[in-house]
Design an enzyme around this catalytic site. Structure first.
Site, short mmCIF file in Angstrom:
data_model
loop_
_atom_site.label_atom_id
_atom_site.label_comp_id
_atom_site.label_asym_id
_atom_site.label_seq_id
_atom_site.Cartn_x
_atom_site.Cartn_y
_atom_site.Cartn_z
N PRO A 1 0.81 -1.02 -0.06
CA PRO A 1 -0.13 0.15 0.17
C PRO A 1 0.71 1.37 -0.06
O PRO A 1 1.65 1.58 0.98
CB PRO A 1 -1.01 -0.05 1.39
CG PRO A 1 -0.66 -1.51 1.85
CD PRO A 1 0.71 -1.95 1.22
N GLU A 2 0.87 2.09 -1.12
CA GLU A 2 1.59 3.37 -1.23
C GLU A 2 0.30 4.32 -1.35
O GLU A 2 -0.93 3.96 -1.20
CB GLU A 2 2.44 3.18 -2.16
CG GLU A 2 3.52 2.27 -2.07
CD GLU A 2 4.59 2.45 -3.18
OE1 GLU A 2 4.44 3.34 -3.88
OE2 GLU A 2 5.15 1.28 -3.52
N LYS B 1 0.66 8.00 3.73
CA LYS B 1 0.16 6.46 3.46
C LYS B 1 -0.67 6.39 4.62
O LYS B 1 -1.06 5.19 5.05
CB LYS B 1 1.53 5.56 3.63
CG LYS B 1 2.34 5.68 2.28
CD LYS B 1 3.32 4.82 2.34
CE LYS B 1 4.39 5.08 1.31
NZ LYS B 1 5.78 4.55 1.47
N ARG C 1 16.97 -1.17 -1.01
CA ARG C 1 15.49 -1.45 -1.77
C ARG C 1 15.69 -1.74 -3.09
O ARG C 1 16.49 -1.18 -3.89
CB ARG C 1 14.73 0.03 -1.75
CG ARG C 1 14.10 0.40 -0.55
CD ARG C 1 13.04 -0.29 0.10
NE ARG C 1 12.83 0.10 1.46
CZ ARG C 1 13.63 -0.49 2.62
NH1 ARG C 1 14.14 -1.61 2.37
NH2 ARG C 1 13.26 -0.28 3.68
#
Length: 277
Positions: free
Chosen positions: A2-3, A58, A259
DNA sequence: CCCGGAACCTGAAGGC
DNA sequence: TGCCTTCAGGTTCCGG
Protein backbone atom coordinates in the site's frame (compact mmCIF):
# COMPACT_ATOMS: atom_id res chain seq x y z
CA UNK A 1 2.33 -2.77 -1.02
CA UNK A 2 0.00 0.00 0.00
CA UNK A 3 1.37 3.34 -1.15
CA UNK A 4 -0.47 6.59 -1.80
CA UNK A 5 -2.77 5.25 -4.58
CA UNK A 6 -3.68 2.13 -2.61
CA UNK A 7 -4.39 4.06 0.60
CA UNK A 8 -6.40 6.63 -1.34
CA UNK A 9 -8.46 3.80 -2.86
CA UNK A 10 -9.05 2.17 0.52
CA UNK A 11 -10.19 5.52 1.92
CA UNK A 12 -12.58 6.21 -0.97
CA UNK A 13 -14.11 2.75 -0.83
CA UNK A 14 -14.43 2.62 2.96
CA UNK A 15 -16.24 5.95 3.23
CA UNK A 16 -19.69 4.66 2.20
CA UNK A 17 -19.53 1.89 4.79
CA UNK A 18 -18.01 3.79 7.66
CA UNK A 19 -18.76 7.50 7.74
CA UNK A 20 -21.65 8.24 10.10
CA UNK A 21 -21.47 4.81 11.71
CA UNK A 22 -20.58 4.12 15.33
CA UNK A 23 -17.92 1.67 16.47
CA UNK A 24 -19.85 -0.74 18.71
CA UNK A 25 -16.75 -2.58 19.90
CA UNK A 26 -13.22 -3.54 18.96
CA UNK A 27 -11.61 -6.99 18.81
CA UNK A 28 -7.81 -7.22 19.00
CA UNK A 29 -6.11 -10.47 18.02
CA UNK A 30 -2.63 -8.92 18.02
CA UNK A 31 -2.34 -6.29 20.71
CA UNK A 32 1.10 -5.18 19.53
CA UNK A 33 -0.45 -3.27 16.65
CA UNK A 34 -2.24 -0.62 18.71
CA UNK A 35 -1.31 2.50 20.64
CA UNK A 36 -2.26 3.25 23.38
CA UNK A 37 -2.37 -0.20 24.97
CA UNK A 38 -5.31 -2.47 24.24
CA UNK A 39 -7.57 -1.63 27.18
CA UNK A 40 -7.51 2.09 26.65
CA UNK A 41 -7.58 1.70 22.88
CA UNK A 42 -10.80 -0.31 23.07
CA UNK A 43 -12.53 1.89 25.63
CA UNK A 44 -11.77 5.15 23.83
CA UNK A 45 -13.15 3.75 20.56
CA UNK A 46 -16.25 2.00 21.82
CA UNK A 47 -19.42 3.97 21.13
CA UNK A 48 -17.69 6.66 19.06
CA UNK A 49 -19.07 7.85 15.75
CA UNK A 50 -16.77 8.08 12.72
CA UNK A 51 -17.34 11.49 11.16
CA UNK A 52 -14.85 11.52 8.27
CA UNK A 53 -11.98 9.57 6.75
CA UNK A 54 -9.06 11.38 5.18
CA UNK A 55 -5.62 10.38 3.96
CA UNK A 56 -2.21 11.90 4.67
CA UNK A 57 0.72 10.22 2.95
CA UNK A 58 0.20 6.52 3.56
CA UNK A 59 -1.90 7.10 6.68
CA UNK A 60 -5.65 6.71 6.90
CA UNK A 61 -7.17 9.13 9.41
CA UNK A 62 -10.56 8.34 10.97
CA UNK A 63 -12.03 11.37 12.74
CA UNK A 64 -14.23 10.52 15.74
CA UNK A 65 -17.00 12.49 17.42
CA UNK A 66 -14.95 12.45 20.63
CA UNK A 67 -12.28 14.55 18.95
CA UNK A 68 -9.87 11.63 18.87
CA UNK A 69 -8.27 10.54 15.61
CA UNK A 70 -7.66 6.93 14.64
CA UNK A 71 -4.56 6.72 12.44
CA UNK A 72 -4.11 3.49 10.49
CA UNK A 73 -0.97 2.51 8.61
CA UNK A 74 -1.09 -0.66 6.49
CA UNK A 75 2.70 -0.87 6.11
CA UNK A 76 3.68 -3.84 3.94
CA UNK A 77 0.96 -6.40 3.99
CA UNK A 78 -2.09 -4.84 5.63
CA UNK A 79 -5.54 -4.53 4.17
CA UNK A 80 -8.93 -3.40 5.47
CA UNK A 81 -11.87 -5.57 4.48
CA UNK A 82 -15.59 -4.96 4.99
CA UNK A 83 -17.83 -7.86 5.95
CA UNK A 84 -20.77 -8.93 8.06
CA UNK A 85 -19.67 -12.45 9.00
CA UNK A 86 -17.73 -12.27 12.25
CA UNK A 87 -17.68 -16.03 12.62
CA UNK A 88 -15.30 -16.50 9.67
CA UNK A 89 -12.97 -13.51 9.46
CA UNK A 90 -10.32 -13.31 6.73
CA UNK A 91 -7.11 -15.21 7.44
CA UNK A 92 -4.55 -13.19 9.42
CA UNK A 93 -7.17 -10.82 10.81
CA UNK A 94 -5.36 -8.88 13.57
CA UNK A 95 -8.17 -6.53 14.60
CA UNK A 96 -11.86 -5.93 13.94
CA UNK A 97 -13.86 -2.73 14.25
CA UNK A 98 -17.46 -3.83 14.81
CA UNK A 99 -19.85 -1.18 13.48
CA UNK A 100 -23.33 -0.45 14.76
CA UNK A 101 -25.06 -1.54 11.54
CA UNK A 102 -23.73 -5.10 11.47
CA UNK A 103 -20.79 -4.38 9.23
CA UNK A 104 -17.23 -4.94 10.39
CA UNK A 105 -13.86 -3.62 9.31
CA UNK A 106 -11.35 -6.48 9.36
CA UNK A 107 -7.69 -5.47 9.60
CA UNK A 108 -5.95 -8.32 7.84
CA UNK A 109 -2.15 -8.27 8.05
CA UNK A 110 -0.05 -11.43 7.61
CA UNK A 111 3.20 -9.79 8.65
CA UNK A 112 1.93 -7.82 11.62
CA UNK A 113 3.66 -4.63 10.45
CA UNK A 114 0.46 -2.57 10.30
CA UNK A 115 -0.37 -0.15 13.09
CA UNK A 116 -3.37 1.68 14.56
CA UNK A 117 -2.80 4.73 16.73
CA UNK A 118 -5.47 6.63 18.62
CA UNK A 119 -4.39 10.22 19.23
CA UNK A 120 -5.88 13.58 20.14
CA UNK A 121 -3.55 15.44 17.79
CA UNK A 122 -2.68 14.08 14.36
CA UNK A 123 0.40 16.25 14.10
CA UNK A 124 2.15 14.05 16.63
CA UNK A 125 2.22 11.33 13.97
CA UNK A 126 1.92 13.00 10.57
CA UNK A 127 3.22 16.46 11.37
CA UNK A 128 6.63 15.92 9.84
CA UNK A 129 5.46 14.44 6.56
CA UNK A 130 6.42 16.23 3.38
CA UNK A 131 3.85 17.75 1.01
CA UNK A 132 1.12 15.78 -0.75
CA UNK A 133 2.36 15.28 -4.32
CA UNK A 134 -1.12 15.49 -5.86
CA UNK A 135 -2.18 18.72 -4.21
CA UNK A 136 -2.30 21.80 -6.41
CA UNK A 137 0.40 23.48 -4.36
CA UNK A 138 2.93 20.81 -5.23
CA UNK A 139 4.57 22.37 -8.27
CA UNK A 140 7.81 21.72 -10.14
CA UNK A 141 9.23 24.61 -8.16
CA UNK A 142 8.18 22.93 -4.92
CA UNK A 143 9.96 19.79 -6.02
CA UNK A 144 13.06 21.70 -7.05
CA UNK A 145 13.24 23.22 -3.60
CA UNK A 146 12.99 19.80 -1.98
CA UNK A 147 15.82 18.36 -4.08
CA UNK A 148 18.27 21.23 -4.08
CA UNK A 149 21.55 20.60 -2.32
CA UNK A 150 20.90 16.94 -1.63
CA UNK A 151 23.62 14.44 -2.45
CA UNK A 152 21.56 11.35 -1.60
CA UNK A 153 20.36 9.15 -4.48
CA UNK A 154 17.18 10.40 -6.13
CA UNK A 155 15.40 7.16 -5.31
CA UNK A 156 16.20 7.48 -1.61
CA UNK A 157 14.89 11.05 -1.52
CA UNK A 158 11.64 10.07 -3.26
CA UNK A 159 11.11 7.37 -0.63
CA UNK A 160 11.71 9.76 2.28
CA UNK A 161 8.25 10.50 3.66
CA UNK A 162 9.52 13.69 5.28
CA UNK A 163 10.41 15.04 1.82
CA UNK A 164 7.31 13.95 -0.13
CA UNK A 165 4.46 11.98 1.48
CA UNK A 166 3.06 8.81 -0.04
CA UNK A 167 5.56 7.58 -2.62
CA UNK A 168 6.80 4.02 -2.02
CA UNK A 169 9.09 1.64 -3.82
CA UNK A 170 6.84 0.76 -6.76
CA UNK A 171 5.81 4.26 -7.71
CA UNK A 172 9.28 5.69 -7.19
CA UNK A 173 10.57 3.23 -9.80
CA UNK A 174 7.70 4.00 -12.17
CA UNK A 175 8.11 7.77 -11.84
CA UNK A 176 11.88 7.59 -12.38
CA UNK A 177 11.43 5.49 -15.50
CA UNK A 178 8.76 7.83 -16.86
CA UNK A 179 11.09 10.75 -16.28
CA UNK A 180 14.10 8.96 -17.79
CA UNK A 181 16.15 9.42 -14.62
CA UNK A 182 18.52 6.96 -12.98
CA UNK A 183 17.70 6.13 -9.33
CA UNK A 184 21.31 6.78 -8.29
CA UNK A 185 21.49 10.31 -9.65
CA UNK A 186 22.33 12.66 -6.78
CA UNK A 187 19.01 14.34 -6.04
CA UNK A 188 20.49 17.82 -6.16
CA UNK A 189 22.11 17.29 -9.56
CA UNK A 190 18.92 17.55 -11.61
CA UNK A 191 18.62 20.36 -14.10
CA UNK A 192 15.39 22.37 -14.08
CA UNK A 193 14.11 20.50 -17.12
CA UNK A 194 14.72 17.17 -15.39
CA UNK A 195 12.92 18.34 -12.27
CA UNK A 196 9.97 19.29 -14.45
CA UNK A 197 9.90 15.85 -16.03
CA UNK A 198 10.10 14.19 -12.62
CA UNK A 199 7.31 16.36 -11.24
CA UNK A 200 5.06 15.55 -14.18
CA UNK A 201 5.93 11.85 -13.96
CA UNK A 202 5.18 11.58 -10.24
CA UNK A 203 1.76 13.12 -10.69
CA UNK A 204 0.89 11.11 -13.78
CA UNK A 205 1.99 7.80 -12.27
CA UNK A 206 0.11 8.35 -9.01
CA UNK A 207 -3.04 9.63 -10.72
CA UNK A 208 -3.13 6.72 -13.16
CA UNK A 209 -2.72 4.28 -10.26
CA UNK A 210 -5.58 5.83 -8.32
CA UNK A 211 -7.77 5.60 -11.41
CA UNK A 212 -6.86 1.91 -11.61
CA UNK A 213 -7.75 1.46 -7.91
CA UNK A 214 -4.20 0.64 -6.85
CA UNK A 215 -1.75 -2.13 -7.63
CA UNK A 216 -2.19 -5.68 -6.34
CA UNK A 217 1.40 -6.87 -6.59
CA UNK A 218 1.45 -8.31 -3.09
CA UNK A 219 -1.44 -8.99 -0.76
CA UNK A 220 -3.15 -5.65 -1.39
CA UNK A 221 -6.88 -5.86 -1.96
CA UNK A 222 -9.63 -3.25 -1.77
CA UNK A 223 -12.17 -3.18 1.08
CA UNK A 224 -14.61 -5.27 -0.95
CA UNK A 225 -11.94 -7.89 -1.61
CA UNK A 226 -11.33 -6.92 -5.25
CA UNK A 227 -7.83 -6.42 -6.61
CA UNK A 228 -6.53 -3.21 -8.07
CA UNK A 229 -5.46 -2.97 -11.71
CA UNK A 230 -2.56 -0.52 -11.61
CA UNK A 231 0.17 -3.15 -11.76
CA UNK A 232 -0.94 -4.18 -15.25
CA UNK A 233 0.28 -0.79 -16.45
CA UNK A 234 3.65 -0.90 -14.71
CA UNK A 235 6.52 -0.29 -17.10
CA UNK A 236 9.43 -1.44 -14.92
CA UNK A 237 8.37 -2.17 -11.32
CA UNK A 238 8.73 -5.86 -10.52
CA UNK A 239 9.53 -6.65 -14.15
CA UNK A 240 13.14 -7.81 -13.94
CA UNK A 241 14.14 -9.81 -16.97
CA UNK A 242 11.39 -8.38 -19.13
CA UNK A 243 12.11 -5.95 -21.92
CA UNK A 244 11.87 -2.19 -21.68
CA UNK A 245 8.56 -1.14 -23.28
CA UNK A 246 10.35 1.81 -24.94
CA UNK A 247 13.62 0.35 -26.26
CA UNK A 248 13.36 -3.42 -25.60
CA UNK A 249 16.55 -3.48 -23.53
CA UNK A 250 16.29 -6.06 -20.72
CA UNK A 251 15.24 -4.37 -17.51
CA UNK A 252 17.59 -4.54 -14.54
CA UNK A 253 17.24 -4.59 -10.80
CA UNK A 254 19.71 -2.97 -8.48
CA UNK A 255 19.66 -2.25 -4.78
CA UNK A 256 19.46 1.38 -3.68
CA UNK A 257 19.58 1.96 0.07
CA UNK A 258 18.44 -1.59 0.63
CA UNK A 259 15.48 -1.33 -1.74
CA UNK A 260 15.07 -3.32 -4.92
CA UNK A 261 15.01 -0.85 -7.80
CA UNK A 262 13.89 -1.70 -11.30
CA UNK A 263 15.04 0.32 -14.26
CA UNK A 264 15.93 0.34 -17.94
CA UNK A 265 19.72 0.76 -18.14
CA UNK A 266 19.45 2.44 -21.52
CA UNK A 267 16.56 4.87 -20.89
CA UNK A 268 17.81 5.78 -17.41
CA UNK A 269 21.49 6.63 -17.43
CA UNK A 270 23.69 8.23 -14.82
CA UNK A 271 25.06 10.80 -17.22
CA UNK A 272 24.04 14.26 -16.24
CA UNK A 273 21.73 15.79 -18.77
CA UNK A 274 20.99 12.75 -20.87
CA UNK A 275 17.52 13.53 -22.17
CA UNK A 276 16.60 10.24 -23.71
CA UNK A 277 13.50 9.62 -21.57
C1' DC B 1 22.53 16.55 10.31
C1' DC B 2 23.46 12.63 7.22
C1' DC B 3 23.99 7.96 6.11
C1' DG B 4 23.76 2.90 6.41
C1' DG B 5 22.09 -1.04 8.45
C1' DA B 6 19.32 -3.80 11.64
C1' DA B 7 14.92 -4.84 13.45
C1' DC B 8 10.14 -5.79 13.12
C1' DC B 9 7.42 -10.13 10.77
C1' DT B 10 5.96 -14.15 7.90
C1' DG B 11 4.67 -16.09 3.30
C1' DA B 12 6.74 -17.03 -1.03
C1' DA B 13 10.34 -18.40 -3.76
C1' DG B 14 14.66 -20.44 -4.74
C1' DG B 15 18.54 -23.71 -3.82
C1' DC B 16 20.18 -28.14 -2.88
C1' DT C 1 9.56 -34.18 -1.78
C1' DG C 2 11.29 -31.40 1.85
C1' DC C 3 14.22 -28.70 4.53
C1' DC C 4 16.76 -24.52 4.71
C1' DT C 5 17.92 -19.90 3.31
C1' DT C 6 16.87 -15.73 1.27
C1' DC C 7 13.89 -12.14 -0.25
C1' DA C 8 10.24 -8.68 0.00
C1' DG C 9 9.86 -3.43 1.78
C1' DG C 10 7.35 0.85 5.24
C1' DT C 11 8.94 2.65 9.18
C1' DT C 12 11.68 3.30 13.34
C1' DC C 13 15.71 3.01 15.85
C1' DC C 14 20.59 3.01 16.60
C1' DG C 15 25.45 3.58 15.74
C1' DG C 16 29.10 5.93 13.18
Amino acid sequence: MPELPEVETVKNELIPYVVGRRIASVTLNWEGMVTPAAGQFRSRLAGRKITTITRRGKYLIFSLDSGDLLLIHLRMSGSLLVGTDVSSPPAYTRAVLHLDDGNNIFFRDPRKFGRMRLVADAAAVVGRLGPEPLEAGFTAITLAGLLVGRKAPLKAVLLDQNVIAGIGNMYADEALFAAGLHPLRPAGSLKPEEVKRLHRSIRRVLTAAINARGASVSSYVRPGGQKGQAHFSFKVAHRRGEKCPVCATPLERLVVRGRGSYLCPKCQTLENGDLRG
